[in-house]
Structure formats: structure tokens, C-alpha cells
Motif scaffolding. Structure first.
Motif, PDB file in Angstrom:
ATOM      1  N   UNK A  10     107.734  97.268 125.194  1.00  0.00           N
ATOM      2  CA  UNK A  10     109.071  97.320 124.308  1.00  0.00           C
ATOM      3  C   UNK A  10     109.928  98.463 125.020  1.00  0.00           C
ATOM      4  N   UNK A  11     109.368  99.713 125.246  1.00  0.00           N
ATOM      5  CA  UNK A  11     109.936 100.817 126.085  1.00  0.00           C
ATOM      6  C   UNK A  11     110.799 100.155 127.355  1.00  0.00           C
ATOM      7  N   UNK A  12     109.829  99.556 128.260  1.00  0.00           N
ATOM      8  CA  UNK A  12     110.263  98.943 129.460  1.00  0.00           C
ATOM      9  C   UNK A  12     111.530  97.953 129.168  1.00  0.00           C
ATOM     10  N   UNK A  13     111.242  97.089 128.209  1.00  0.00           N
ATOM     11  CA  UNK A  13     112.329  96.106 127.924  1.00  0.00           C
ATOM     12  C   UNK A  13     113.629  96.672 127.477  1.00  0.00           C
ATOM     13  N   UNK A  14     113.473  97.841 126.759  1.00  0.00           N
ATOM     14  CA  UNK A  14     114.726  98.443 126.193  1.00  0.00           C
ATOM     15  C   UNK A  14     115.238  99.151 127.592  1.00  0.00           C
ATOM     16  N   UNK A  15     114.584  99.697 128.635  1.00  0.00           N
ATOM     17  CA  UNK A  15     115.083 100.112 129.713  1.00  0.00           C
ATOM     18  C   UNK A  15     115.985  98.958 130.431  1.00  0.00           C
ATOM     19  N   UNK A  16     114.954  97.790 130.676  1.00  0.00           N
ATOM     20  CA  UNK A  16     115.560  96.765 131.451  1.00  0.00           C
ATOM     21  C   UNK A  16     116.734  96.276 131.013  1.00  0.00           C
ATOM     22  N   UNK A  17     117.283  96.256 129.639  1.00  0.00           N
ATOM     23  CA  UNK A  17     118.562  95.660 129.327  1.00  0.00           C
ATOM     24  C   UNK A  17     119.556  96.796 129.075  1.00  0.00           C
TER      25      UNK A  17
END
Length: 310
Positions: free
Chosen positions: A259-266
Motif C-alpha cells: 500500500x505505501x508504494x502504491x500511494x507514492x506511485x499514484x
């Protein structure tokens, strides 16, 4: 989730940074809500002083509260100049999170907004932490602010859903979270994403525990079947809320890892996540997913309980 009508913004009187107040003011403007600036003060060493010098301790606490009230009023003046309806409240209270929850209940607040900062594992282990306590105990929506930004930028909102279980409570919670996300997206003119992470490892561990004889498992086949099943479930759930396929995010791995990486990605502005408990549930278990990702996601968090949830 109904529209916010009374918002309680928690103010740290020792700080010059008030990103939580800024975020709360933006929400109050969007929803035409009443805004209360609230500060809780307490100095434990005064307990020892009060044993021999009760009047001195009372004088100090009174003077401290007056100073804090003046600071709150100064913040409120600038907000009132923009047309907002703002009130102020400062209290002397031994429990900071307790005073916040009591004030929210007394004022009939339907949203608590509070700054949150990075917490190391050791500080969490050794000290009572207001953020953790609010996540576990607040029965009204809790918005924890990490990003110092207003709503001039259209927010990207992620709703984390749990498709792993089939209990009615979980299914109902997923629908509730997505509906709340849709309402926020419309009000803030943002973009909504539905997120789900699936992790094969805990299931394999459970299967191994019950196996009579160890055997080699077809990992890739199991992973593929799990992904297919979760993708179908996410399509049904998110599609039913009008979320198109490109905004349905399915990740392999634990929610803490993905989840943290996805939040950064978008470049997410807000993560909407659920806290669900039942009578007799340990307070330490309520909001455990939110607690696990709190330190790691770079965006704001909105923790919700369904209507009638404990």
C-alpha cells in the motif's frame, strides 16, 4: 457517510505548524461546516507540585489555558475572515486522546482532524500515543493529516478494501468504505481508486499447520487462482460503485508492503481505511491495519467505522 457538519480540529499549542487546521478549514469550507479548534493541555509534574502547593499549580494551569486560548483565537480570527464559523475550546486534561473524544462527543462533532507525525517503533512501545488511541477508540471518522496541502489540487483518494473474508460484516464494510470514498471524491472533485492486496503466505502457513504429512505445494498455481478470484471480487465490488477498471488496484503481497508504494506511485492525497470491531473485541485489535500502515504511507488517512460499528 453523511456530509460533515461539525468538525473538531485538534491543535498542538506548542507547534507553529498547523497543517491539520488548514485541512480542517478546507473541509469546513467545502461542506459549509462549523469548525472548532481544540487544544488539550496537561503537565504531569504539576501533580507533584500540587501536593504541597495546590494554589500555585492551579494558577499555573489557569495561566497556561489562557495562553493557549489566546493562540487558538489568533488562529480562529484568520479563518473567520474567510467566512468560516469557528469556535475555540481549550481544556486541562490528564488524557489527551480522552479529552479529544470527550470534546467531540460534547460538541456533536462528526469528524476529528488531527496532525500526525512519524512514530518510531520504540516510541510506540514505550509511550502512550494519542494517534494510536484515537484509531482504536474513536467512533466517529478520524482524519489524520500528513500532507500539508489544501484542496486546490484535486485529491487522489485510495479506498483499501478487504476481500479475503466472506463474512457479512466485512462485505458491508467494503461497500461502506467505497460509498464514503465516492462521496468524498464528488465533494472534493477528486479521483477514486479501489485498492486490495492479497497475500498467499499466511494461507500457506495455515495449511502447513494442519497438514498430516508435509507436501510440496503448487505455489504458482495457487497464486494464480488466488489472483483470479480476488480480481473477480474486486471487479464486482468496485464496478458496482462505478469505479472503472483502470482505477482498480490489485497487488500481490501484504497490505503493509504494497500500500505505501502504491500511494507514492499514484501520488495519493488520502487513504480511506476501515476499523471494525465487535462487542468484546480488544481495543488493541481495532484498527490494526490502519496502525500497521500509519507510519509508512505518505498521505493522509481517514479511518472510518460503519454506522452502528463499535
Amino acid at each position: 457517510m453523511r456530509s460533515f457538519r461539525r468538525i473538531l480540529a485538534v491543535v498542538d499549542p506548542t507547534s507553529d505548524m498547523h497543517s491539520g487546521v488548514r485541512k480542517a478549514a478546507g473541509l469546513a469550507k467545502v461542506y459549509q461546516a462549523e469548525l472548532t479548534l481544540f487544544a488539550s493541555c496537561y503537565y504531569s509534574y504539576l501533580t507533584d507540585i500540587a501536593i504541597d502547593h495546590e494554589s500555585a499549580a492551579e494558577s499555573f494551569s489557569d495561566a497556561t489555558l489562557k495562553d493557549v486560548e489566546l493562540r487558538l483565537e489568533k488562529l480562529a480570527e484568520s479563518l473567520r475572515a474567510t467566512g468560516l464559523n469557528v469556535s475555540c475550546n481549550a481544556e486541562w486534561h490528564r488524557s489527551r486522546h480522552g479529552s479529544i473524544l470527550e470534546a467531540a462527543g460534547r460538541l456533536g462533532a462528526d469528524l476529528i482532524v488531527k496532525d500526525t507525525h512519524y512514530h518510531t517503533a520504540i516510541s510506540r512501545a514505550l509511550f502512550t500515543n494519542t494517534d494510536w488511541s484515537l484509531i482504536r477508540e474513536s467512533k466517529i471518522p478520524l482524519w489524520l493529516v500528513k500532507k500539508n496541502e489544501d484542496f486546490s489540487k484535486k485529491p487522489r483518494i485510495i479506498v483499501a478494501v478487504d476481500l479475503a473474508q466472506q463474512q457479512d460484516a466485512v462485505s458491508s464494510m467494503d461497500e461502506f468504505l467505497l460509498q464514503a470514498g465516492q462521496e468524498l471524491t464528488r465533494a472534493l472533485h477528486g479521483r477514486l481508486y479501489a485498492f486490495h492486496a492479497f497475500d498467499l503466505m499466511p494461507m500457506l502457513g495455515s495449511a502447513a499447520t494442519w497438514a498430516v504429512k508435509p507436501k510440496r505445494l503448487p505455489l504458482e498455481e495457487l497464486r494464480s487462482e488466488l489472483r483470479t478470484g480476488r480480481a473477480e471480487a474486486l471487479d464486482v465490488l468496485a464496478g458496482g460503485q462505478g469505479i472503472s477498471a483502470e482505477y482498480r488496484l490489485l497487488k500481490a503481497g501484504s497490505i503493509v508492503d504494497t500500500l505505501p508504494g502504491t500511494a507514492i506511485e499514484i501520488d495519493a492525497s488520502l487513504l480511506v481505511i476501515g476499523a471494525i470491531g465487535s462487542a468484546g473485541t480488544s481495543p488493541q485489535r481495532i484498527g490494526s491495519t490502519a496502525e500497521a500502515v500509519l507510519d509508512h504511507v505518505p498521505c493522509d488517512l481517514l479511518i472510518l467505522r460503519p454506522p452502528g460499528g463499535h
